[in-house]
Design an enzyme around this catalytic site. Structure first.
Site, PDB file in Angstrom:
ATOM      1  N   HIS A   1     -19.375  13.532 -47.334  1.00 59.19           N
ATOM      2  CA  HIS A   1     -20.600  13.197 -46.618  1.00 59.19           C
ATOM      3  C   HIS A   1     -21.810  13.109 -47.536  1.00 59.19           C
ATOM      4  O   HIS A   1     -22.796  12.471 -47.198  1.00 59.19           O
ATOM      5  CB  HIS A   1     -20.790  14.133 -45.424  1.00 59.19           C
ATOM      6  CG  HIS A   1     -19.860  13.743 -44.322  1.00 59.19           C
ATOM      7  ND1 HIS A   1     -18.579  14.219 -44.250  1.00 59.19           N
ATOM      8  CD2 HIS A   1     -19.997  12.839 -43.328  1.00 59.19           C
ATOM      9  CE1 HIS A   1     -17.973  13.642 -43.223  1.00 59.19           C
ATOM     10  NE2 HIS A   1     -18.808  12.815 -42.648  1.00 59.19           N
TER      11      HIS A   1
ATOM     12  N   ARG B   1     -24.001   9.993 -36.027  1.00 56.38           N
ATOM     13  CA  ARG B   1     -23.153  11.177 -36.251  1.00 56.38           C
ATOM     14  C   ARG B   1     -23.879  12.397 -35.676  1.00 56.38           C
ATOM     15  O   ARG B   1     -24.597  13.101 -36.376  1.00 56.38           O
ATOM     16  CB  ARG B   1     -22.911  11.381 -37.747  1.00 56.38           C
ATOM     17  CG  ARG B   1     -21.996  10.347 -38.379  1.00 56.38           C
ATOM     18  CD  ARG B   1     -21.734  10.676 -39.845  1.00 56.38           C
ATOM     19  NE  ARG B   1     -20.569   9.982 -40.364  1.00 56.38           N
ATOM     20  CZ  ARG B   1     -20.607   8.818 -41.028  1.00 56.38           C
ATOM     21  NH1 ARG B   1     -21.748   8.218 -41.252  1.00 56.38           N
ATOM     22  NH2 ARG B   1     -19.487   8.272 -41.463  1.00 56.38           N
TER      23      ARG B   1
ATOM     24  N   ARG C   1     -21.932   9.194 -31.263  1.00 60.43           N
ATOM     25  CA  ARG C   1     -20.595   9.792 -31.339  1.00 60.43           C
ATOM     26  C   ARG C   1     -20.723  11.264 -30.969  1.00 60.43           C
ATOM     27  O   ARG C   1     -21.575  11.965 -31.502  1.00 60.43           O
ATOM     28  CB  ARG C   1     -20.031   9.668 -32.744  1.00 60.43           C
ATOM     29  CG  ARG C   1     -18.747  10.480 -32.878  1.00 60.43           C
ATOM     30  CD  ARG C   1     -18.088  10.329 -34.186  1.00 60.43           C
ATOM     31  NE  ARG C   1     -18.769  11.033 -35.244  1.00 60.43           N
ATOM     32  CZ  ARG C   1     -18.452  10.900 -36.526  1.00 60.43           C
ATOM     33  NH1 ARG C   1     -17.495  10.053 -36.872  1.00 60.43           N
ATOM     34  NH2 ARG C   1     -19.078  11.576 -37.454  1.00 60.43           N
TER      35      ARG C   1
ATOM     36  N   GLU D   1      -9.341   6.234 -35.504  1.00 56.74           N
ATOM     37  CA  GLU D   1      -9.319   6.801 -36.858  1.00 56.74           C
ATOM     38  C   GLU D   1      -8.069   7.633 -37.111  1.00 56.74           C
ATOM     39  O   GLU D   1      -8.001   8.369 -38.096  1.00 56.74           O
ATOM     40  CB  GLU D   1     -10.598   7.593 -37.137  1.00 56.74           C
ATOM     41  CG  GLU D   1     -10.952   8.659 -36.129  1.00 56.74           C
ATOM     42  CD  GLU D   1     -12.291   9.355 -36.429  1.00 56.74           C
ATOM     43  OE1 GLU D   1     -12.834   9.212 -37.535  1.00 56.74           O
ATOM     44  OE2 GLU D   1     -12.770  10.067 -35.531  1.00 56.74           O
TER      45      GLU D   1
ATOM     46  N   ASN E   1     -12.685   5.803 -42.735  1.00 60.66           N
ATOM     47  CA  ASN E   1     -12.639   6.950 -43.660  1.00 60.66           C
ATOM     48  C   ASN E   1     -11.493   7.877 -43.287  1.00 60.66           C
ATOM     49  O   ASN E   1     -10.654   8.243 -44.114  1.00 60.66           O
ATOM     50  CB  ASN E   1     -13.947   7.742 -43.628  1.00 60.66           C
ATOM     51  CG  ASN E   1     -15.167   6.857 -43.779  1.00 60.66           C
ATOM     52  OD1 ASN E   1     -15.059   5.767 -44.300  1.00 60.66           O
ATOM     53  ND2 ASN E   1     -16.302   7.328 -43.314  1.00 60.66           N
ATOM     54  N   ASP E   2     -11.471   8.257 -42.009  1.00 58.41           N
ATOM     55  CA  ASP E   2     -10.380   9.134 -41.584  1.00 58.41           C
ATOM     56  C   ASP E   2      -9.068   8.365 -41.432  1.00 58.41           C
ATOM     57  O   ASP E   2      -8.003   8.890 -41.725  1.00 58.41           O
ATOM     58  CB  ASP E   2     -10.743   9.842 -40.268  1.00 58.41           C
ATOM     59  CG  ASP E   2     -11.589  11.074 -40.539  1.00 58.41           C
ATOM     60  OD1 ASP E   2     -11.241  11.821 -41.469  1.00 58.41           O
ATOM     61  OD2 ASP E   2     -12.605  11.282 -39.856  1.00 58.41           O
TER      62      ASP E   2
ATOM     63  N   ARG F   1      -9.338  13.179 -47.885  1.00 58.59           N
ATOM     64  CA  ARG F   1     -10.491  12.394 -48.345  1.00 58.59           C
ATOM     65  C   ARG F   1     -11.482  13.218 -49.157  1.00 58.59           C
ATOM     66  O   ARG F   1     -12.370  12.684 -49.797  1.00 58.59           O
ATOM     67  CB  ARG F   1     -11.188  11.701 -47.156  1.00 58.59           C
ATOM     68  CG  ARG F   1     -11.905  12.618 -46.212  1.00 58.59           C
ATOM     69  CD  ARG F   1     -12.341  11.903 -44.938  1.00 58.59           C
ATOM     70  NE  ARG F   1     -13.770  11.625 -44.915  1.00 58.59           N
ATOM     71  CZ  ARG F   1     -14.459  11.331 -43.817  1.00 58.59           C
ATOM     72  NH1 ARG F   1     -13.859  11.265 -42.635  1.00 58.59           N
ATOM     73  NH2 ARG F   1     -15.730  11.096 -43.854  1.00 58.59           N
TER      74      ARG F   1
ATOM     75  N   CYS G   1     -16.874   1.258 -38.201  1.00 60.50           N
ATOM     76  CA  CYS G   1     -18.039   2.073 -38.580  1.00 60.50           C
ATOM     77  C   CYS G   1     -17.754   2.934 -39.804  1.00 60.50           C
ATOM     78  O   CYS G   1     -18.627   3.633 -40.288  1.00 60.50           O
ATOM     79  CB  CYS G   1     -18.500   2.944 -37.420  1.00 60.50           C
ATOM     80  SG  CYS G   1     -17.300   4.178 -36.936  1.00 60.50           S
TER      81      CYS G   1
HETATM   82  C1  PEP Z   1     -14.690   7.620 -40.264  1.00 62.10           C
HETATM   83  O1  PEP Z   1     -13.855   8.520 -40.236  1.00 62.10           O
HETATM   84  O2  PEP Z   1     -14.487   6.504 -40.758  1.00 62.10           O
HETATM   85  C2  PEP Z   1     -16.033   7.847 -39.683  1.00 62.10           C
HETATM   86  C3  PEP Z   1     -16.878   6.864 -39.528  1.00 62.10           C
HETATM   87  O3  PEP Z   1     -16.382   9.116 -39.339  1.00 62.10           O
HETATM   88  P1  PEP Z   1     -16.753  10.276 -40.387  1.00 62.10           P
HETATM   89  O4  PEP Z   1     -16.888   9.631 -41.734  1.00 62.10           O
HETATM   90  O5  PEP Z   1     -18.035  10.873 -39.923  1.00 62.10           O
HETATM   91  O6  PEP Z   1     -15.597  11.185 -40.274  1.00 62.10           O
HETATM   92 MG    MG Z   2     -14.127  10.237 -38.966  1.00 59.98          MG
END
Ligand code: PEP
Ligand code: MG
Length: 536
Positions: free
Chosen positions: A188, A293, A329, A427, A450-451, A461, A498
């Site tokens: 993050h 977020r 979210r 995700e 990302n997830d 990650r 996203c």
């Molecule tokens: C993701 O997982 O791609 C996402 C947008 O959420 P975060 O990065 O906050 O887990």
């Molecule tokens: Mg995520």
């Protein structure tokens, strides 16, 4: 001149002094003193400085997250004026003839234990506050101030690692760049750097004595350059100017449509973590917010944000966006995003553990408080809600039951709310595989790459060691995105991305050919993505 090689997580050039952010609470050692008067004076000075810091934090928080969320800093200031607390510290210094740091730590611990033992919930919560305040004073006494950037000038912030709860406390106007030893492309902190549009590096060996040194961050080549010679400095100053020029050119795209040469329109939205990012959403002309977020509201606070506090923030965001879409979210806490007050147990595999929608369905009151706040705010703008980490139809059914209860309760109390679009994040591979069924239940999908990458490739990650293996361009991921779009469209469900991949310009055309309807990217990338789409 020294060049330290790392890996870039966001490009750009920064030139400035380094400020090293110390981690964790400092070890407080006890040592005897001869001059207790001197220690008392040191304590007094540190107490005054702590109050000044808290006043600045209060004012900043009030403008960014509202009065209710800022009040905690007032409470902390009041603690520092509490006679019992102040006199106890002075007594310990004088009677035991010891250093101020140790006296503050001892009294802070005693008071925390005393609060902890009380019956009243409110008083029990003050235990964490008194510790926090004491730690602030100790850090000032030790000259090591964690979580604050004290310099008047903006700095290159260097740290071993940065947790989301630390980055939210930073005065962002004082940061030119982030450089860490640990951390990963998808952490993050990396996301924050992109939101702030500043270069950031990870994986840099930080053996040197860095505090106060002039440095250059080259976010294109992933380098931290110390003691640059004249020629190198000139080169980077020129490059920085060119960067500024390019930014100005992109500004010409403000107010223009996000449309391909063949006329396909894309909803180009922005990702935010809180109200502080709104200015950047507006200045980059995003057509809406595709991912708010909301957990950052929880991370910024040291107690559970109340319905009222949340409502004020959601309402302010909806009103600021003036009718443009705002997709909130619901709480995605857990994994790397932790808050003490939820008392989440340590887990073997937190990324696959008790997090996000699992916590919300397990603690419906927590979930309902947030939903009530969002629904109340929906009256003031164009709000959508999406739910993270979905893996099954059953979860959606339960969510819908809870949403129906919330709406019925609001109606009973005569509270108005607007039409709220409901969607889910895609995700997890499970959600992709059943996306045909899930699409029948919701109005939109937002793919969290990302997830999705972490779970599909079975690759943490957050783990810096896996950086070279973590490949969001993996064919499996691209096929999953394609499958999700196809299944969504079969059931009139719009589909967006996203996750960070949404801003990957090398894939924009691929996404458009797949039929993606929306891209939600970090605000600083909005105009670059618009530029790319307009050339397709
Ligand atoms: C993701 O997982 O791609 C996402 C947008 O959420 P975060 O990065 O906050 O887990
Ligand atoms: Mg995520």
């Amino acid at each position: 001149m020294v060049e330290l090689q790392g890996k870039s997580v966001f490009s750009g050039i920064a030139i400035g002094r380094i400020s090293v952010l110390e981690k964790g609470d400092q070890l407080v050692k006890r040592h005897p003193v001869q001059e207790t008067e001197e220690e008392l004076a040191r304590f007094e000075q540190a107490r005054t400085k702590a109050k000044e810091q808290l006043q600045r934090l209060y004012e900043k928080a009030r403008s960014e997250v509202g009065e209710a969320n800022a009040q905690i800093f007032e409470v902390h200031q009041m603690m520092l004026d509490d006679l019992d607390y102040v006199e106890s510290i002075a007594n310990v210094i004088q009677s035991q003839k010891i250093n101020a740091e140790f006296a503050v730590a001892t009294v802070g611990d005693n008071f925390a234990q005393m609060f902890q033992a009380m019956d009243d919930d409110y008083m029990r919560e003050r235990a964490a506050d008194v510790k926090d305040v004491s730690n602030r004073v100790i850090r000032i006494l030790q000259g090591k101030e964690k979580g604050t950037v004290d310099s008047e000038e903006p700095v290159i912030l260097v740290a071993e690692d940065l947790a989301p709860s630390e980055t939210v406390q930073l005065d962002k106007s004082k940061v030119l760049s982030f450089v860490t030893h640990k951390g990963s492309t998808n952490s993050h902190t990396a996301i924050l750097a992109r939101t702030m549009n500043i270069p950031a590096l990870i994986g840099v060996e930080l053996a040197e004595k860095l505090e106060g040194k002039m440095a250059i961050v080259d976010g294109y080549e992933g380098k931290l350059i110390l003691d640059a010679d004249e020629e190198t400095l000139c080169y980077y100053e020129k490059k920085k100017e060119e960067e500024e020029e390019e930014k100005k050119l992109l500004l010409n795209l403000k107010g223009k449509e996000t449309v391909t040469t063949k006329g396909k329109k894309i909803h180009l939205y922005a990702n935010i973590g809180g109200m502080a990012d709104l200015a950047s959403v507006l200045s980059n002309d995003a057509a809406g917010i595709g991912l708010f977020r909301s957990e950052f509201l929880y991370l910024e606070s040291d107690k559970l944000p109340t319905e009222e506090e949340q409502f004020k923030v959601y309402k302010a965001v909806a009103e600021t966006m003036a009718g443009k879409k705002v997709i909130i979210r619901t709480l995605d806490i857990g994994a790397d995003k932790k808050v003490d007050y939820l008392n989440l147990e340590a887990e073997e595999n937190p990324a696959m553990g008790y997090r996000a929608i699992r916590i919300c369905l397990d603690q419906p009151e927590l979930f309902k408080t947030q939903l009530r706040a969002i629904y109340r705010a929906s009256y003031y703008g164009n709000i959508g809600i999406m739910f993270p980490m979905i893996i099954s139809l059953e979860e959606i059914k339960k969510i819908k039951e809870i949403v129906a209860e919330v709406k019925a309760e609001l109606k009973d109390h005569g509270i108005l709310y607007g039409d709220v679009e409901l969607g889910i994040m895609i995700e997890t591979p499970a959600a992709v595989m059943i996306s045909d069924k899930l699409a029948e239940e919701v109005e939109f999908f937002s793919i969290g790459t990302n997830d999705l990458t972490q779970y599909t490739l079975a690759m943490d990650r957050q783990n810096p060691k896996l950086e070279s293996f973590y490949d969001p361009h993996h064919e499996a991921i691209l096929r999953m995105i394609e499958m999700t779009v196809e299944n969504g469209h079969k059931h009139q469900c719009w589909v967006g991305i996203c996750g960070e991949l949404g801003a990957d310009l090398s894939l924009t055309e691929t996404f458009i050919h797949m039929g993606i309807d929306e891209l939600s990217v970090t605000p600083s990338m909005v105009l670059k993505v618009r530029d790319t789409i307009r050339k397709i």
